[in-house]
Design an enzyme around this catalytic site. Structure first.
Site, PDB file in Angstrom:
ATOM      1  N   LYS A 136       0.839  -1.184   0.000  1.00 29.31           N
ATOM      2  CA  LYS A 136       0.000   0.000   0.000  1.00 29.31           C
ATOM      3  C   LYS A 136       0.880   1.242   0.000  1.00 29.31           C
ATOM      4  O   LYS A 136       1.986   1.154   0.523  1.00 29.31           O
ATOM      5  CB  LYS A 136      -0.973   0.021   1.180  1.00 29.31           C
ATOM      6  CG  LYS A 136      -0.409  -0.307   2.567  1.00 29.31           C
ATOM      7  CD  LYS A 136       0.699   0.465   3.202  1.00 29.31           C
ATOM      8  CE  LYS A 136       0.624   1.930   3.381  1.00 29.31           C
ATOM      9  NZ  LYS A 136       1.867   2.486   4.050  1.00 29.31           N
ATOM     10  N   TYR A 221      -4.471   4.445   6.102  1.00 22.49           N
ATOM     11  CA  TYR A 221      -5.048   3.519   7.087  1.00 22.49           C
ATOM     12  C   TYR A 221      -6.379   4.050   7.620  1.00 22.49           C
ATOM     13  O   TYR A 221      -7.300   3.280   7.876  1.00 22.49           O
ATOM     14  CB  TYR A 221      -4.077   3.297   8.252  1.00 22.49           C
ATOM     15  CG  TYR A 221      -2.911   2.414   7.902  1.00 22.49           C
ATOM     16  CD1 TYR A 221      -3.027   1.027   7.939  1.00 22.49           C
ATOM     17  CD2 TYR A 221      -1.686   2.949   7.534  1.00 22.49           C
ATOM     18  CE1 TYR A 221      -1.964   0.206   7.612  1.00 22.49           C
ATOM     19  CE2 TYR A 221      -0.610   2.136   7.208  1.00 22.49           C
ATOM     20  CZ  TYR A 221      -0.759   0.764   7.246  1.00 22.49           C
ATOM     21  OH  TYR A 221       0.300  -0.058   6.919  1.00 22.49           O
TER      22      TYR A 221
HETATM   23  P1  NDP Z   1      12.479   1.204   2.151  1.00 25.33           P
HETATM   24  O1  NDP Z   1      13.073   2.485   1.707  1.00 25.33           O
HETATM   25  O2  NDP Z   1      12.963   0.620   3.420  1.00 25.33           O
HETATM   26  O3  NDP Z   1      12.700   0.101   1.022  1.00 25.33           O
HETATM   27  C1  NDP Z   1      12.354   0.315  -0.308  1.00 25.33           C
HETATM   28  C2  NDP Z   1      13.239  -0.555  -1.201  1.00 25.33           C
HETATM   29  O4  NDP Z   1      12.806  -0.349  -2.544  1.00 25.33           O
HETATM   30  C3  NDP Z   1      14.706  -0.156  -1.202  1.00 25.33           C
HETATM   31  O5  NDP Z   1      15.430  -0.763  -0.149  1.00 25.33           O
HETATM   32  C4  NDP Z   1      15.175  -0.634  -2.547  1.00 25.33           C
HETATM   33  O6  NDP Z   1      15.449  -2.026  -2.474  1.00 25.33           O
HETATM   34  C5  NDP Z   1      13.929  -0.502  -3.419  1.00 25.33           C
HETATM   35  N1  NDP Z   1      14.011   0.636  -4.316  1.00 25.33           N
HETATM   36  C6  NDP Z   1      13.940   0.584  -5.657  1.00 25.33           C
HETATM   37  N2  NDP Z   1      14.058   1.786  -6.206  1.00 25.33           N
HETATM   38  C7  NDP Z   1      14.188   2.650  -5.190  1.00 25.33           C
HETATM   39  C8  NDP Z   1      14.353   4.064  -5.136  1.00 25.33           C
HETATM   40  N3  NDP Z   1      14.366   4.821  -6.234  1.00 25.33           N
HETATM   41  N4  NDP Z   1      14.456   4.638  -3.907  1.00 25.33           N
HETATM   42  C9  NDP Z   1      14.405   3.917  -2.799  1.00 25.33           C
HETATM   43  N5  NDP Z   1      14.254   2.570  -2.792  1.00 25.33           N
HETATM   44  C10 NDP Z   1      14.155   1.939  -3.994  1.00 25.33           C
HETATM   45  O7  NDP Z   1      10.901   1.428   2.177  1.00 25.33           O
HETATM   46  P2  NDP Z   1       9.835   0.580   2.984  1.00 25.33           P
HETATM   47  O8  NDP Z   1      10.203  -0.841   2.955  1.00 25.33           O
HETATM   48  O9  NDP Z   1       9.594   1.216   4.292  1.00 25.33           O
HETATM   49  O10 NDP Z   1       8.501   0.845   2.093  1.00 25.33           O
HETATM   50  C11 NDP Z   1       8.316   0.181   0.853  1.00 25.33           C
HETATM   51  C12 NDP Z   1       6.809   0.087   0.555  1.00 25.33           C
HETATM   52  O11 NDP Z   1       6.183  -0.669   1.577  1.00 25.33           O
HETATM   53  C13 NDP Z   1       6.064   1.423   0.504  1.00 25.33           C
HETATM   54  O12 NDP Z   1       5.097   1.399  -0.508  1.00 25.33           O
HETATM   55  C14 NDP Z   1       5.391   1.510   1.857  1.00 25.33           C
HETATM   56  O13 NDP Z   1       4.208   2.283   1.853  1.00 25.33           O
HETATM   57  C15 NDP Z   1       5.103   0.057   2.143  1.00 25.33           C
HETATM   58  N6  NDP Z   1       5.044  -0.232   3.570  1.00 25.33           N
HETATM   59  C16 NDP Z   1       3.978  -0.905   4.061  1.00 25.33           C
HETATM   60  C17 NDP Z   1       3.881  -1.198   5.395  1.00 25.33           C
HETATM   61  C18 NDP Z   1       2.735  -1.978   5.918  1.00 25.33           C
HETATM   62  O14 NDP Z   1       2.597  -2.061   7.135  1.00 25.33           O
HETATM   63  N7  NDP Z   1       1.902  -2.566   5.066  1.00 25.33           N
HETATM   64  C19 NDP Z   1       4.909  -0.742   6.347  1.00 25.33           C
HETATM   65  C20 NDP Z   1       6.035  -0.088   5.722  1.00 25.33           C
HETATM   66  C21 NDP Z   1       6.081   0.158   4.389  1.00 25.33           C
HETATM   67  P3  NDP Z   1      16.659  -2.695  -3.285  1.00 25.33           P
HETATM   68  O15 NDP Z   1      17.903  -2.081  -2.726  1.00 25.33           O
HETATM   69  O16 NDP Z   1      16.517  -4.134  -2.987  1.00 25.33           O
HETATM   70  O17 NDP Z   1      16.457  -2.390  -4.743  1.00 25.33           O
END
Ligand code: NDP
Length: 370
Positions: A136, A221
């Site tokens: 989401k 949410y």
């Molecule tokens: P993070 O920044 O921790 O991780 C995102 C990952 O996406 C990065 O580590 C990277 O992985 C990849 N990525 C690819 N392109 C990019 C870019 N241009 N900039 C940054 N990262 C990039 O974010 P979150 O994990 O916190 O959030 C990711 C998604 O999950 C969002 O949509 C958020 O809303 C959702 N979310 C949902 C939650 C829930 O409870 N349902 C809780 C937290 C987040 P790599 O290095 O492997 O390419």
């Protein structure tokens, strides 16, 4: 209590997720007999902090298994192969992951990247013939969401969204009681969702990657909760935005939005989404004959609930473990969840968020017909 707000304030990711493992041990066993049915084989795309949480939680799943990883960071792929026993042949980067279509060992790809990337990545997953799971918000607006739904339909794959609260036991018990008329006629919902966000350089404060600000990330949410708690779709929306720090929260990145819904029954909702207020994680549902409260309502848990009749004592679960096992039931067995988690459900939230932004910008009351 550990919440995702604490978690995001002290960004960054995998270190923190690892520190939460003891809490995950609170997971209840989902079954007492060995499971012999079909297993959903999942690859995760985007190995950030939430992906790590999901991957850790999936180690306790019975019906879903983490089998693949897609990343732009080669070192993470190596680390995930070792940590989660993922074979190298199931690992891809963002240039190569369309080849997943030739990999019979992967059923679904779970996209956990910054919001604005979900659209293109989910469409590529669909074109590769795999079931698509999006975090989401599914997209940054309803138009892009519709394109994702259409692409999945066209490819003959299913599209699910990581609405983990749709399986949370306290939440489901309140929905059950509301449907059983325990609260009488529903009159009002309040949803408070927010936390003080940290690092100003993170993608969540970059419109191009986040698609907005607090509303996209945490306000969603309250939007979604207003719908499943009342059991109605809003027919009108008003909204007001306040910004105290225009340097940190730039144009197109909302700091705080208050919004109101009217429902066809005459019930109303009043909600708050903020990136600049702590301790906002509360749902309240009022009816003519009773009330229900979830506080915390959407954090990682434990979720606590009570009604006018007393405390709820539903089991404490690891949301992501439960979600992935339920997703397996939906994708492999056609199971229908109590609250939908499909692309159409997500489009409703996105249409509402589009309307909230429009209402905040124009000051107008926006009519909706979902
Ligand atoms: P993070 O920044 O921790 O991780 C995102 C990952 O996406 C990065 O580590 C990277 O992985 C990849 N990525 C690819 N392109 C990019 C870019 N241009 N900039 C940054 N990262 C990039 O974010 P979150 O994990 O916190 O959030 C990711 C998604 O999950 C969002 O949509 C958020 O809303 C959702 N979310 C949902 C939650 C829930 O409870 N349902 C809780 C937290 C987040 P790599 O290095 O492997 O390419």
């Amino acid at each position: 209590m550990q919440t995702r707000r604490d978690f995001l304030q002290k960004i960054t990711g995998s270190v923190i997720a690892t520190s939460l493992l003891p809490r995950m041990a609170q997971a209840l066993p989902l079954t007492t007999r060995p499971y012999e049915g079909p297993v959903l084989r999942v690859a995760i795309l985007g190995l950030g902090s939430y992906a790590t949480r999901v991957a850790d939680a999936m180690q306790s799943c019975t019906k879903a298994k983490l089998v693949g990883a897609i990343s732009g960071t080669p070192a993470k792929l190596t680390a995930w192969q070792a940590k989660y026993n993922i074979p190298a042949k199931n690992c891809y980067n963002y240039e190569t992951f369309d080849q997943v279509k030739d990999n019979p060992d992967i059923d679904a790809v779970y996209v956990i990247t910054p919001n604005a990337l979900h659209h293109d990545q989910i469409i590529r997953v669909a074109k590769a013939g795999k079931h698509a799971i999006s975090e989401k918000p599914m997209a940054v607006n309803a138009k892009e969401g519709q394109e994702m739904v259409d692409a999945c339909k066209q490819a003959g794959v299913k599209l699910l969204v990581g609405y983990r609260m749709h399986f949370e036991p306290h939440t489901l018990e309140i929905i059950r009681q509301r449907k059983a008329n325990q609260y009488g006629k529903i009159t009002f919902f309040q949803g408070l969702c927010g936390f003080r966000i940290g690092d100003p350089a993170q993608w969540r404060l970059n419109h191009a990657l986040a698609g907005g600000g607090s509303m996209m990330d945490i306000g969603i949410y309250a939007v979604n909760g207003a719908r499943y708690m009342t059991g109605e779709e809003p027919s009108w929306i008003t909204a007001q935005e306040t910004k105290t720090d225009p340097v940190k929260f730039k144009e197109g990145v909302d700091e705080t939005i208050q919004f109101q819904f009217g429902f066809p029954s005459g019930a109303t909702a009043s909600c708050l989404s903020s990136y600049n207020m702590n301790f906002l994680d509360r749902f309240f549902l009022d009816g003519t004959d009773g009330y229900a409260e979830l506080w915390p309502s959407t954090g990682y848990g434990p979720i606590k609930g009570r009604t006018n009749k007393g405390e709820l004592d539903q089991p404490i679960v690891v949301h992501q473990t439960l979600q992935m096992d339920e997703f397996a039931d939906i994708l492999l067995e056609g199971h229908q969840p109590v609250v939908p988690v499909d692309g159409e459900e997500a489009i409703k939230d996105l249409k509402i968020i589009d309307a909230i932004y429009l209402a905040a910008r124009t000051g107008q009351k926006i009519a909706l017909n979902l």
